[in-house]
Write an enzyme that holds these catalytic residues in place. Sequence first.
Site, PDB file in Angstrom:
ATOM      1  CD  GLU A 185      -2.704  -1.446   2.191  1.00  0.00           C
ATOM      2  OE1 GLU A 185      -2.899  -0.156   3.143  1.00  0.00           O
ATOM      3  OE2 GLU A 185      -4.188  -1.661   1.834  1.00  0.00           O
ATOM      4  CD  GLU A 335      -3.604  -6.483   3.463  1.00  0.00           C
ATOM      5  OE1 GLU A 335      -4.454  -5.700   3.554  1.00  0.00           O
ATOM      6  OE2 GLU A 335      -1.851  -6.519   3.221  1.00  0.00           O
TER       7      GLU A 335
END
Length: 701
Positions: A185, A335
């Site tokens: 991220e 995720e």
Amino acid sequence: MKLLIATAMSASIALGTVPATTAATTAAPVAPTVATTAQVGPGFAFGTAWYPEQWPEARWDVDLALMKAAGFNTVRIAEFAWSRMEPAEGQFDFAWLDRAIAAATKAGMVVVLGTPTAAPPAWMSQRYPDILRVDEEGRRAEHGGRRHFSFASARYRGFATRIATEMARRYGRDPRVIGWQIDNEVGPPSFDNEAKVRWAAFLQRRYGTIAVLNDRWSTQYWSQHYDTFDQVPLRQTGQQNPGLLLDFKHFQTDTWVDYVQAQAGAIRAVADKRQFVTTNTMFWNAGFDHFAMHRDLDLAAWDNYIPDGRPDWVANGANHDLVRGYKQRNFWLMETQPARVDWVPLNRSLDAGQTRELAWQAIGHGADAVLYWAWRSALNGQEQYHGALLGPDGQPFPIYDEVRRLGADLSAAAPALTGTAPVAKVAMIYSYDSRWAIDLQRHSRDFDPIKQFVAWYRPLRIASQGVHVLPVDADLAVYPLVVAPALNVLTRPEADRLTAYVRGGGHLVLGPRSGMKDDANALWPQRQPGPLAGLLGATVDQYYALDAAVPINGTYGDATATIWAETLKPTAPDVAVIARYGPSNGWLDGRPAAVTRRVGKGRITYVGAWLDPAAMTRLADGLLRQAAVAPILPGVGPDVEVAERRGAGRRLLVVINHGVVPATLPLPVGARAIAGDLAGTTLPAHGIAVVALDQAGATKR
Ligand code: GLA
Ligand code: GLA
């Protein structure tokens, strides 16, 4: 490219682009869609993030056995384990990772390796504080969190590419490793001195000479004229020129893409081509242009969280469609939450059944992998309260059984899913430049570009059951309907492509604020929609931020405008006014709110107001009817989501009852449920069904 390997467990993994398949069907052409990213074991990657470094090795086999019992075949590991892999500068220890990979393989898992560069070790922060991130107020980050490095630091790049290279040397030819996730991220920029130097160099590359920059940014305004690139402040907020602020976003994109590609290059220099290289992203994250980020990555992967535990399924579908659009190909859900997160003020758990339901939603929209975060509650560390499959005692939490049920669905459905990808006849254009330009100057605080995008997406998705989200430079020809909800920044070449699309027979619908600016965030010297004004045969006379609803009436019935209203002025005789404002501020009264024009076999429509939801629904229904786009499965209830995946000669429906009462499915003749909860034609609350359509009996679209 099609790449295949066999793992030690004889699971086969295919990665890459499989050409669009032409399913034997009488249906009208749909957008070509590319399957598929990876097939692991049963044809689908299913698993979890796993942090073996956090637990005694004696425990690993127990964890892996529980994963296997849940139906998992994939683990993602190592993405924060830098201090374990390089405990001291230049000293690498992979022995523990060798053992973890061996243990995972023994349990039937394949492995995705993360490079650990979101979490540099303490020795580095201490010895080289210049690698630490500096925020816009000049504060340097300290150790103990993550993402505390500067994206511009050459020294950090060196460390990051070195650990990536070391990992790739060890595992790049390892058949048990199917791919790589770079960092985790990525996003926050840094405002250190090196970033400032890089910014000046970036502007020089973009504009060539300072004279061009001065011209594009209109720097005669407030005496902003610059003599040299290094005079330009490095800012992302504050009282700065809109050209500077938009270019900061371009700079952020450039720097993050470069950062990720530095690691991708290091890995690819050593690794087998069969291993994919990706990074995991956060849906509407505004930190960089995600289309640009994915140009040179093998697949898109993202992290889907529902922080308040109250899924708005249509809006979440838009998230997936956006990610699918990055490469216009199936993607990985790298995720997702087992029931809840821990990072909002009130971390409500999803209801029973919804974790599974949301996994199926991802699959319906093109996911070829579902991985959970996290596997087990870490005893300490910042995320103790996060949803996990196992508790701190190592025993399953209640959500484990729901995930195991999903594992059973997947093993039934995976063979059919393999080689299929979602289809759509409607495209929506998402433009980072437009989103940034509006966010930098909303003019009306409620003009949230994402909310506005979803306000259009919602009725289009519900009625058509398939929407692709695309960048403005995508190939649009196969979509009979293309909607650009607020294409604020529009360059001449982009306008030319859109013009060709309309002339080729497509219907382009523009929403408010479209065609106002160029890519230096300068106003076009002609009225909206700027370079498309000629094609539209109308211009925006004036725009108004609204603090109260304004009545509208027109072809699609009575409506109201809120937040934003533009008056349109036809300039060509063949332009039809399809909606007008009613009495309000005197300026709007009786003036055109929406116009449309036929151009050859195509059409262009401009809607100048933010319409209420009921009017948006009528408008969307009308546009779809006009474009001859019918729902895939007509007659389903409002809480039932339908998605179609097609390919390898198969048509599959993924049907999800997001509601709390049973739903009846009006399935076509020959439809056959291959996985899920369908009982006759009844789908229970939170139930899912994977339905194979008989090609001959398939509903004609
Ligand atoms: C002030 C300033 C002007 C201009 C206006 C805009 O009055 O003096 O330069 O910025 O505000 O409202
Ligand atoms: C992100 C991160 C993970 C974890 C989760 C928690 O997605 O990538 O490491 O922090 O959030 O929701």
